[in-house]
Write a protein that holds these residues in place. Structure first.
Motif, PDB file in Angstrom:
ATOM      1  N   ARG A  60     -62.776  -6.530 -34.486  1.00  0.00           N
ATOM      2  CA  ARG A  60     -62.929  -7.148 -33.168  1.00  0.00           C
ATOM      3  C   ARG A  60     -61.595  -7.240 -32.426  1.00  0.00           C
ATOM      4  NH1 ARG A  60     -67.929  -8.759 -32.790  1.00  0.00           N
ATOM      5  NH2 ARG A  60     -69.055  -9.533 -34.580  1.00  0.00           N
ATOM      6  N   HIS A  61     -60.505  -7.366 -33.162  1.00  0.00           N
ATOM      7  CA  HIS A  61     -59.185  -7.530 -32.552  1.00  0.00           C
ATOM      8  C   HIS A  61     -58.171  -6.693 -33.321  1.00  0.00           C
ATOM      9  CE1 HIS A  61     -60.987 -11.014 -30.637  1.00  0.00           C
ATOM     10  NE2 HIS A  61     -61.336 -11.437 -31.826  1.00  0.00           N
ATOM     11  N   VAL A  62     -57.272  -6.051 -32.583  1.00  0.00           N
ATOM     12  CA  VAL A  62     -56.175  -5.329 -33.227  1.00  0.00           C
ATOM     13  C   VAL A  62     -54.934  -5.467 -32.351  1.00  0.00           C
ATOM     14  CG1 VAL A  62     -56.693  -3.066 -32.205  1.00  0.00           C
ATOM     15  CG2 VAL A  62     -55.510  -3.178 -34.388  1.00  0.00           C
ATOM     16  N   GLN A  63     -53.780  -5.648 -33.008  1.00  0.00           N
ATOM     17  CA  GLN A  63     -52.488  -5.752 -32.339  1.00  0.00           C
ATOM     18  C   GLN A  63     -51.672  -4.535 -32.730  1.00  0.00           C
ATOM     19  OE1 GLN A  63     -51.202  -8.248 -30.229  1.00  0.00           O
ATOM     20  NE2 GLN A  63     -49.472  -6.855 -29.995  1.00  0.00           N
ATOM     21  N   LEU A  64     -51.182  -3.770 -31.753  1.00  0.00           N
ATOM     22  CA  LEU A  64     -50.432  -2.550 -32.013  1.00  0.00           C
ATOM     23  C   LEU A  64     -48.979  -2.695 -31.586  1.00  0.00           C
ATOM     24  CD1 LEU A  64     -53.061  -0.031 -30.585  1.00  0.00           C
ATOM     25  CD2 LEU A  64     -52.693  -0.627 -32.983  1.00  0.00           C
ATOM     26  N   THR A  65     -48.115  -1.902 -32.247  1.00  0.00           N
ATOM     27  CA  THR A  65     -46.702  -1.843 -31.899  1.00  0.00           C
ATOM     28  C   THR A  65     -46.276  -0.381 -31.894  1.00  0.00           C
ATOM     29  OG1 THR A  65     -45.888  -1.926 -34.180  1.00  0.00           O
ATOM     30  CG2 THR A  65     -46.274  -4.058 -33.076  1.00  0.00           C
ATOM     31  N   GLU A  66     -45.003  -0.147 -31.652  1.00  0.00           N
ATOM     32  CA  GLU A  66     -44.455   1.210 -31.655  1.00  0.00           C
ATOM     33  C   GLU A  66     -44.682   1.899 -33.000  1.00  0.00           C
ATOM     34  OE1 GLU A  66     -40.192   3.447 -30.835  1.00  0.00           O
ATOM     35  OE2 GLU A  66     -40.376   1.310 -30.438  1.00  0.00           O
ATOM     36  N   ASP A  67     -44.685   1.138 -34.086  1.00  0.00           N
ATOM     37  CA  ASP A  67     -44.875   1.696 -35.419  1.00  0.00           C
ATOM     38  C   ASP A  67     -46.262   2.295 -35.627  1.00  0.00           C
ATOM     39  OD1 ASP A  67     -42.301   0.926 -36.092  1.00  0.00           O
ATOM     40  OD2 ASP A  67     -42.958  -0.973 -36.964  1.00  0.00           O
ATOM     41  N   ASP A  68     -47.221   1.968 -34.775  1.00  0.00           N
ATOM     42  CA  ASP A  68     -48.589   2.455 -34.916  1.00  0.00           C
ATOM     43  C   ASP A  68     -48.814   3.795 -34.209  1.00  0.00           C
ATOM     44  OD1 ASP A  68     -49.534   0.214 -36.428  1.00  0.00           O
ATOM     45  OD2 ASP A  68     -49.370  -0.954 -34.587  1.00  0.00           O
ATOM     46  N   ASP A  69     -47.753   4.426 -33.731  1.00  0.00           N
ATOM     47  CA  ASP A  69     -47.861   5.714 -33.055  1.00  0.00           C
ATOM     48  C   ASP A  69     -48.651   6.704 -33.916  1.00  0.00           C
ATOM     49  OD1 ASP A  69     -47.432   7.809 -31.232  1.00  0.00           O
ATOM     50  OD2 ASP A  69     -45.562   8.399 -32.226  1.00  0.00           O
ATOM     51  N   GLY A  70     -49.642   7.345 -33.318  1.00  0.00           N
ATOM     52  CA  GLY A  70     -50.452   8.329 -34.014  1.00  0.00           C
ATOM     53  C   GLY A  70     -51.641   7.759 -34.771  1.00  0.00           C
ATOM     54  N   ALA A  71     -51.785   6.450 -34.803  1.00  0.00           N
ATOM     55  CA  ALA A  71     -52.859   5.813 -35.565  1.00  0.00           C
ATOM     56  C   ALA A  71     -54.205   5.974 -34.845  1.00  0.00           C
ATOM     57  CB  ALA A  71     -52.569   4.327 -35.757  1.00  0.00           C
ATOM     58  N   THR A  72     -55.265   5.783 -35.607  1.00  0.00           N
ATOM     59  CA  THR A  72     -56.616   5.710 -35.064  1.00  0.00           C
ATOM     60  C   THR A  72     -57.185   4.367 -35.478  1.00  0.00           C
ATOM     61  OG1 THR A  72     -56.936   8.089 -35.200  1.00  0.00           O
ATOM     62  CG2 THR A  72     -58.924   6.735 -35.124  1.00  0.00           C
ATOM     63  N   VAL A  73     -57.717   3.632 -34.511  1.00  0.00           N
ATOM     64  CA  VAL A  73     -58.312   2.331 -34.792  1.00  0.00           C
ATOM     65  C   VAL A  73     -59.762   2.346 -34.336  1.00  0.00           C
ATOM     66  CG1 VAL A  73     -56.134   1.077 -34.638  1.00  0.00           C
ATOM     67  CG2 VAL A  73     -57.541   1.309 -32.618  1.00  0.00           C
ATOM     68  N   CYS A  74     -60.567   1.504 -34.954  1.00  0.00           N
ATOM     69  CA  CYS A  74     -61.976   1.395 -34.594  1.00  0.00           C
ATOM     70  C   CYS A  74     -62.265  -0.040 -34.169  1.00  0.00           C
ATOM     71  CB  CYS A  74     -62.863   1.794 -35.770  1.00  0.00           C
ATOM     72  SG  CYS A  74     -64.618   1.791 -35.350  1.00  0.00           S
ATOM     73  N   LEU A  75     -62.808  -0.191 -32.963  1.00  0.00           N
ATOM     74  CA  LEU A  75     -63.164  -1.504 -32.426  1.00  0.00           C
ATOM     75  C   LEU A  75     -64.670  -1.596 -32.247  1.00  0.00           C
ATOM     76  CD1 LEU A  75     -60.630  -2.060 -29.490  1.00  0.00           C
ATOM     77  CD2 LEU A  75     -60.709  -3.282 -31.652  1.00  0.00           C
ATOM     78  N   VAL A  76     -65.185  -2.797 -32.412  1.00  0.00           N
ATOM     79  CA  VAL A  76     -66.577  -3.034 -32.059  1.00  0.00           C
ATOM     80  C   VAL A  76     -66.637  -3.247 -30.551  1.00  0.00           C
ATOM     81  CG1 VAL A  76     -67.207  -4.022 -34.282  1.00  0.00           C
ATOM     82  CG2 VAL A  76     -66.423  -5.523 -32.460  1.00  0.00           C
TER      83      VAL A  76
END
Length: 160
Positions: A60-76
């Motif tokens: 439901r919630h995700v916090q991203l930073t510069e370190d997450d470059d290239g990541a894939t996240v899944c949200l409801v």
């Protein structure tokens, strides 16, 4: 002169405020956020966070930073993604852009430091979006040669 004393009530208020700020930034109640929370990025995580939905690994919630470059996240659907990219006035991040129509921008708060990019989006429809930003590799200084290289940042967001 009036002497000020540090009272227990003041200490308790400061402690409560600090704890509430820490709790706001956590993903899974263990104090980790962003890439520190395996359930935010891995649908096969064995210990989903309290904000994850059973079975699909989306959060439901995700916090991203510069370190997450290239990541894939899944949200409801109805969930939100917030991000902070730390820049400088000499090497500022461009405003974060979201492709497609699955994410809707929401108020992210105030950017305090020059060069930072702060953004927030709500997942409003199923699909995939890409969040992007960029910043100069070299600091801009008028008396020196300029390089025009950019460091890009992107994250893919899937909404279910």
């Amino acid at each position: 002169m009036r002497r000020t004393t540090f009272r227990r009530t003041t200490a308790a208020a400061v402690t409560a405020a600090a704890l509430s700020l820490v709790a706001c930034g956590t993903q899974d109640g263990t104090g980790t956020s962003g890439s520190g929370s395996p359930s935010a990025f891995s649908p096969t995580s064995s210990a989903p966070s309290p904000s994850a939905t059973p079975g699909d690994g989306c959060v439901r919630h995700v916090q991203l930073t510069e370190d997450d470059d290239g990541a894939t996240v899944c949200l409801v659907r109805g969930g939100d993604v917030r991000l902070t990219l730390d820049g400088t006035s000499e090497r500022p991040w461009s405003p974060v852009e979201a492709s497609g129509d699955v994410l809707e921008p929401v108020n992210a708060g105030i950017v305090i430091l020059p060069g930072d990019a702060v953004a927030a989006f709500r997942a409003v429809a199923p699909g995939t979006a890409r969040l992007t930003s960029a910043r100069p590799v070299c600091a801009s200084q008028s008396q020196h040669a300029h390089c025009h290289a950019l460091r890009s940042w992107s994250v893919t967001v899937t909404v279910r």
